[in-house]
Design an enzyme around this catalytic site. Structure first.
Site, PDB file in Angstrom:
ATOM      1  N   ILE A 143       0.830  -1.224   0.000  1.00  0.00           N
ATOM      2  CA  ILE A 143       0.000   0.000   0.000  1.00  0.00           C
ATOM      3  C   ILE A 143       0.857   1.264   0.000  1.00  0.00           C
ATOM      4  O   ILE A 143       0.462   2.284  -0.584  1.00  0.00           O
ATOM      5  CB  ILE A 143      -1.030  -0.005   1.164  1.00  0.00           C
ATOM      6  CG1 ILE A 143      -2.105   1.041   0.930  1.00  0.00           C
ATOM      7  CG2 ILE A 143      -0.357   0.198   2.518  1.00  0.00           C
ATOM      8  CD1 ILE A 143      -2.870   0.895  -0.354  1.00  0.00           C
ATOM      9  N   LYS A 169      -5.323   1.724   8.055  1.00  0.00           N
ATOM     10  CA  LYS A 169      -6.329   0.858   8.642  1.00  0.00           C
ATOM     11  C   LYS A 169      -5.858  -0.592   8.608  1.00  0.00           C
ATOM     12  O   LYS A 169      -5.101  -0.929   7.703  1.00  0.00           O
ATOM     13  CB  LYS A 169      -7.676   1.004   7.945  1.00  0.00           C
ATOM     14  CG  LYS A 169      -7.656   0.934   6.412  1.00  0.00           C
ATOM     15  CD  LYS A 169      -7.185  -0.287   5.677  1.00  0.00           C
ATOM     16  CE  LYS A 169      -7.829  -1.595   6.016  1.00  0.00           C
ATOM     17  NZ  LYS A 169      -7.354  -2.663   5.074  1.00  0.00           N
ATOM     18  N   ASP A 220     -10.011  -7.485   6.884  1.00  0.00           N
ATOM     19  CA  ASP A 220      -9.056  -6.437   6.462  1.00  0.00           C
ATOM     20  C   ASP A 220      -9.668  -5.575   5.357  1.00  0.00           C
ATOM     21  O   ASP A 220      -9.710  -4.351   5.484  1.00  0.00           O
ATOM     22  CB  ASP A 220      -7.725  -7.063   6.026  1.00  0.00           C
ATOM     23  CG  ASP A 220      -6.707  -5.986   5.674  1.00  0.00           C
ATOM     24  OD1 ASP A 220      -5.985  -5.529   6.565  1.00  0.00           O
ATOM     25  OD2 ASP A 220      -6.689  -5.566   4.501  1.00  0.00           O
TER      26      ASP A 220
END
Ligand SMILES: NC(=O)C1=CN([C@@H]2O[C@H](COP(=O)(O)OP(=O)(O)OC[C@H]3O[C@@H](n4cnc5c(N)ncnc54)[C@H](O)[C@@H]3O)[C@@H](O)[C@H]2O)C=CC1
Ligand SMILES: O=C1O[C@@H]([C@H](O)CO)[C@H](O)[C@H]1O
Length: 308
Positions: free
Chosen positions: A14, A90, A168
């Site tokens: 990410i 997150k 997730d």
């Protein structure tokens, strides 16, 4: 004005796909250093650990955390103790208690913190929120299905304790729902399907509600095939609102609506910049609470083993 000097911890998927491009496109930030255990980030100083980055690297004002949730608590704690603003991917931590402790510490230190629920910044979300504000809600159907092999290739941590499995991505849908709906949601029941060789579910069905008995259902699947299904449909007395593509598309009664042109991570960093300027924080725990409650009340079924 001087840019906010930023360090980043965990240069994995990410960080490479979204964080670094979004940071580089925002003149309010200057990425000066990275601490990671894998491939280094080009164009900045790289370190093997956050400790090395803090001790030996150039001065930073803020740190973005893109490591897996397990072990992130101690890292963010260390950054807060050093007086840095923090942006935390997150899910913020492996447990609700850890996330609560970080929220308190950020306040005590007087720095800005952001638990970055990136899906809340998808282009259709604010327009959806505005439309829903004056409507009478009847039911919510969430379908959040994707291929774990595509989005988390070879990531063992996602199946280990604290890794959340299908929650997730599912927590992204929950972060949107908790942002759109006026009343707090709670979990009534959940079915968690856990591969026999994993610690976390690969699929889940969740039944939620609120104080007005809103009927909210979610189907999460992490073994869905290559085409994602990321949709939320909200039926109201006045019509039906639908978000598709993770919130990038918005329609009302089947008619496409105008949405923001800003991408999720551009908006995440703009919000972080604003929080630092305002000496404020945005550390919402509601999506993580819904995951924790799903694990509390959820029944578990063992399903066939998962192999990457
Ligand atoms: N994969 C995706 O598409 C998305 C992931 N996320 C979130 O981002 C977080 C990270 O996910 P990915 O990037 O997919 O994982 P990843 O496994 O690809 O990357 C994690 C990186 O952190 C590094 N790392 C681990 N521990 C470290 C430590 N103590 N110090 C320094 N570096 C360390 C690893 O070397 C690795 O490069 C997760 O919380 C995930 O939920 C968010 C949006 C999308
Ligand atoms: O946070 C996440 O987002 C998805 C995917 O990147 C699309 O939003 C991914 O599975 C999950 O980690």
């Amino acid at each position: 004005m001087q840019p906010i000097r930023l360090g980043l911890v965990g240069y994995g998927k990410i960080a490479q796909d979204q964080h670094v491009p979004a940071i580089n496109a925002n003149p309010a930030f200057q990425l000066v250093s990275v601490a990671t255990q894998g491939q280094p980030c080009a164009g900045v100083e790289n370190f093997k650990s956050l400790s090395e980055l803090l001790e030996n690297g150039p001065q930073v004002d803020a740190i973005a955390f893109c490591t897996p949730p397990q072990g992130r608590f101690a890292l963010v704690q260390q950054a807060l103790a050093a007086g840095k603003h923090v942006l935390v991917e997150k899910p913020p931590c492996a447990t609700l208690g850890e996330a609560m402790a970080l929220a308190s510490q950020a306040q005590e230190q007087g720095v800005s913190g952001l638990f970055a629920w990136h899906s809340r910044y998808a282009p259709g979300i604010e327009a959806a929120r505005d439309w829903l504000a004056s409507r009478t809600l009847q039911s919510v159907q969430i379908d959040w299905k994707e291929d774990v092999r595509k989005w988390h290739p070879g990531q063992a941590w996602i199946w280990q304790p604290g890794g959340l499995g299908v929650f997730d991505p599912g927590i992204n849908a929950l972060s949107i729902a908790t942002h759109l709906l006026a009343l707090p949601l709670f979990v009534e029941s959940a079915e968690l399907r856990v591969p026999s060789n994993c610690q976390s579910p690969i699929a889940a069905s969740i039944k939620m509600s609120d104080a007005r008995h809103l009927d909210v259902r979610a189907e999460f699947d992490f073994d869905h095939g290559h085409e994602e299904l990321w949709s939320i449909e909200i039926r109201c007395t006045e019509g039906t609102l639908r978000l598709d593509n993770g919130g990038a598309l918005l329609s009302i009664d089947g008619v496409p609506q105008a949405v923001s042109e800003e991408g999720e991570y551009a908006a995440v960093y703009r919000h972080f910049q604003q929080l630092i300027g305002d000496k404020a924080s945005d550390l919402d725990l509601q999506p993580l609470r819904l995951v924790a409650d799903s694990f509390f009340v959820g029944s578990r079924a063992s399903v066939e083993p998962f192999y990457d």
